[in-house]
Scaffold this motif. Structure first.
Motif, short mmCIF file in Angstrom:
data_model
loop_
_atom_site.label_atom_id
_atom_site.label_comp_id
_atom_site.label_asym_id
_atom_site.label_seq_id
_atom_site.Cartn_x
_atom_site.Cartn_y
_atom_site.Cartn_z
N VAL A 1 29.26 40.15 42.56
CA VAL A 1 30.29 41.10 42.16
C VAL A 1 31.10 41.54 43.38
CG1 VAL A 1 30.71 43.42 41.28
CG2 VAL A 1 29.11 41.91 40.09
N ALA A 2 30.42 41.73 44.52
CA ALA A 2 31.12 42.10 45.75
C ALA A 2 32.09 41.00 46.18
CB ALA A 2 30.11 42.39 46.86
N VAL A 3 31.63 39.75 46.08
CA VAL A 3 32.50 38.63 46.42
C VAL A 3 33.65 38.53 45.42
CG1 VAL A 3 32.63 36.12 46.71
CG2 VAL A 3 30.63 37.36 47.52
N PHE A 4 33.36 38.81 44.14
CA PHE A 4 34.43 38.81 43.14
C PHE A 4 35.49 39.84 43.48
CE2 PHE A 4 36.09 41.28 39.58
CZ PHE A 4 36.89 40.32 38.96
N ALA A 5 35.08 40.98 43.99
CA ALA A 5 36.04 42.03 44.35
C ALA A 5 37.03 41.51 45.38
CB ALA A 5 35.30 43.26 44.88
N VAL A 6 36.52 40.80 46.39
CA VAL A 6 37.40 40.22 47.41
C VAL A 6 38.31 39.17 46.78
CG1 VAL A 6 37.46 38.92 49.56
CG2 VAL A 6 35.72 40.67 49.23
N TYR A 7 37.73 38.32 45.95
CA TYR A 7 38.50 37.27 45.27
C TYR A 7 39.62 37.86 44.41
CZ TYR A 7 39.42 34.39 41.13
OH TYR A 7 40.01 33.74 40.08
N ALA A 8 39.28 38.87 43.62
CA ALA A 8 40.27 39.47 42.72
C ALA A 8 41.39 40.14 43.50
CB ALA A 8 39.59 40.48 41.79
N MET A 9 41.06 40.82 44.58
CA MET A 9 42.10 41.49 45.36
C MET A 9 43.00 40.49 46.07
SD MET A 9 40.42 45.01 46.87
CE MET A 9 38.97 44.25 47.60
N LEU A 10 42.42 39.41 46.58
CA LEU A 10 43.23 38.38 47.23
C LEU A 10 44.16 37.70 46.23
CD1 LEU A 10 40.71 36.64 49.67
CD2 LEU A 10 42.69 38.04 50.28
N ALA A 11 43.60 37.30 45.08
CA ALA A 11 44.42 36.65 44.05
C ALA A 11 45.50 37.60 43.54
CB ALA A 11 43.54 36.19 42.89
N GLY A 12 45.15 38.88 43.38
CA GLY A 12 46.13 39.86 42.94
C GLY A 12 47.24 40.06 43.95
N ALA A 13 46.88 40.11 45.24
CA ALA A 13 47.88 40.29 46.29
C ALA A 13 48.84 39.11 46.33
CB ALA A 13 47.19 40.46 47.64
N VAL A 14 48.32 37.90 46.14
CA VAL A 14 49.17 36.71 46.14
C VAL A 14 50.17 36.78 44.98
CG1 VAL A 14 49.16 34.22 45.71
CG2 VAL A 14 47.55 35.21 47.32
N ALA A 15 49.68 37.13 43.79
CA ALA A 15 50.56 37.21 42.63
C ALA A 15 51.62 38.30 42.79
CB ALA A 15 49.73 37.46 41.37
N VAL A 16 51.23 39.45 43.30
CA VAL A 16 52.19 40.55 43.50
C VAL A 16 53.26 40.15 44.52
CG1 VAL A 16 52.47 42.89 44.41
CG2 VAL A 16 50.62 42.39 42.82
N ALA A 17 52.83 39.55 45.63
CA ALA A 17 53.78 39.13 46.66
C ALA A 17 54.76 38.10 46.11
CB ALA A 17 53.03 38.56 47.87
N GLY A 18 54.24 37.14 45.35
CA GLY A 18 55.12 36.13 44.77
C GLY A 18 56.08 36.71 43.76
N ALA A 19 55.61 37.65 42.95
CA ALA A 19 56.48 38.28 41.95
C ALA A 19 57.62 39.05 42.62
CB ALA A 19 55.66 39.22 41.06
N LEU A 20 57.30 39.82 43.64
CA LEU A 20 58.33 40.59 44.32
C LEU A 20 59.32 39.68 45.05
CD1 LEU A 20 56.19 43.53 45.78
CD2 LEU A 20 57.64 43.52 43.74
N ARG A 21 58.84 38.56 45.54
CA ARG A 21 59.69 37.63 46.27
C ARG A 21 60.73 36.97 45.38
NH1 ARG A 21 59.74 32.21 47.76
NH2 ARG A 21 60.48 31.78 49.87
N SER B 1 44.12 43.04 41.03
CA SER B 1 43.89 43.96 42.15
C SER B 1 43.10 45.18 41.70
CB SER B 1 45.23 44.39 42.75
OG SER B 1 45.92 43.28 43.29
N VAL B 2 43.45 45.72 40.53
CA VAL B 2 42.74 46.89 40.01
C VAL B 2 41.27 46.55 39.74
CG1 VAL B 2 42.55 48.47 38.05
CG2 VAL B 2 44.77 48.03 39.08
N ALA B 3 41.03 45.35 39.17
CA ALA B 3 39.65 44.94 38.90
C ALA B 3 38.87 44.84 40.21
CB ALA B 3 39.64 43.59 38.18
N GLY B 4 39.50 44.28 41.24
CA GLY B 4 38.84 44.18 42.53
C GLY B 4 38.58 45.54 43.16
#
Length: 209
Positions: free
Chosen positions: A40-60, A79-82
């Motif tokens: 679950v701890a590793v999932f938190a990192v995964y979810a936040m990284l994937a969320g950050a990528v999607a947010v950055a791409g959307a804003l771009r 990101s919220v899940a992470g």
């Protein structure tokens, strides 16, 4: 007029999400003895990284694509899940597993919406649909059997991440290739240009006579 879908503007979003998911899946499957809390701890990192990528791409690509908000929402959900898994370790493992399931369901639904948008521009949307279907099935299984054994959950989470990650990578390549003019397209354009040039020359000779 339908603008270019966000994934066409930022194909690297799918590539990064795929790479992150594959790494997470390989970790889970290669270390089946890992505890569910550690996963679950590793999932938190995964979810936040994937969320950050999607947010950055959307804003771009928000000015070029009118569906950028779908990517943004997908990134925010991940990101919220992470963050929930990171900031609230006091939650029971059962609650955190439910968070993982809900995140998979929401992400799957949003990916299907993106696939519909992508279908209007380029083929390969079935990759995104298949990835979304995998996330939906995984989310439903997690919510239906949240109390399953730790080993079963680890294998389930790892297999889902590995499969969806592979599909995202394939989709990224498909979108990237679709953005680049291939040799066949270049030859077709060259042939068309030569044909138009010859037709113009014939018209000019006819007018001269």
């Amino acid at each position: 007029m339908i603008s270019v879908p966000a994934l066409m503007q930022s194909w690297w979003i799918a590539a990064l999400r795929g790479a992150i998911a594959v790494c997470f899946g390989v970790f889970a499957l290669a270390m089946p003895g890992v505890t569910l809390i550690s996963l679950v701890a590793v999932f938190a990192v995964y979810a936040m990284l994937a969320g950050a990528v999607a947010v950055a791409g959307a804003l771009r690509c928000r000015k070029q694509a009118d569906d950028w908000w779908i990517l943004l929402l997908s990134g925010v959900v991940s990101s919220v899940a992470g963050l929930l898994a990171t900031l609230h370790p006091a939650l029971t493992v059962l609650a955190l597993v439910v968070v993982i399931g809900v995140n998979a369901l929401v992400t799957g639904v949003l990916d299907i919406v993106l696939a519909v948008r992508l279908r209007k521009v380029i083929g390969g949307e079935w990759l995104l649909i298949l990835g979304a279907a995998t996330s939906l099935v995984f989310g439903l299984l997690i919510l239906a059997y949240p109390g399953a054994g730790a080993l079963a959950l680890v294998w389930m989470i790892g297999a889902c991440a590995l499969l969806t990650g592979t599909l995202y990578l394939a989709l990224a390549y498909r979108v990237y290739a679709g953005r680049q003019p291939g040799p066949a397209a270049s030859r077709s354009r060259d042939a068309g240009t030569r044909h138009e040039r010859r037709a113009g020359e014939r018209r000019m000779r006819s007018a001269a006579h």
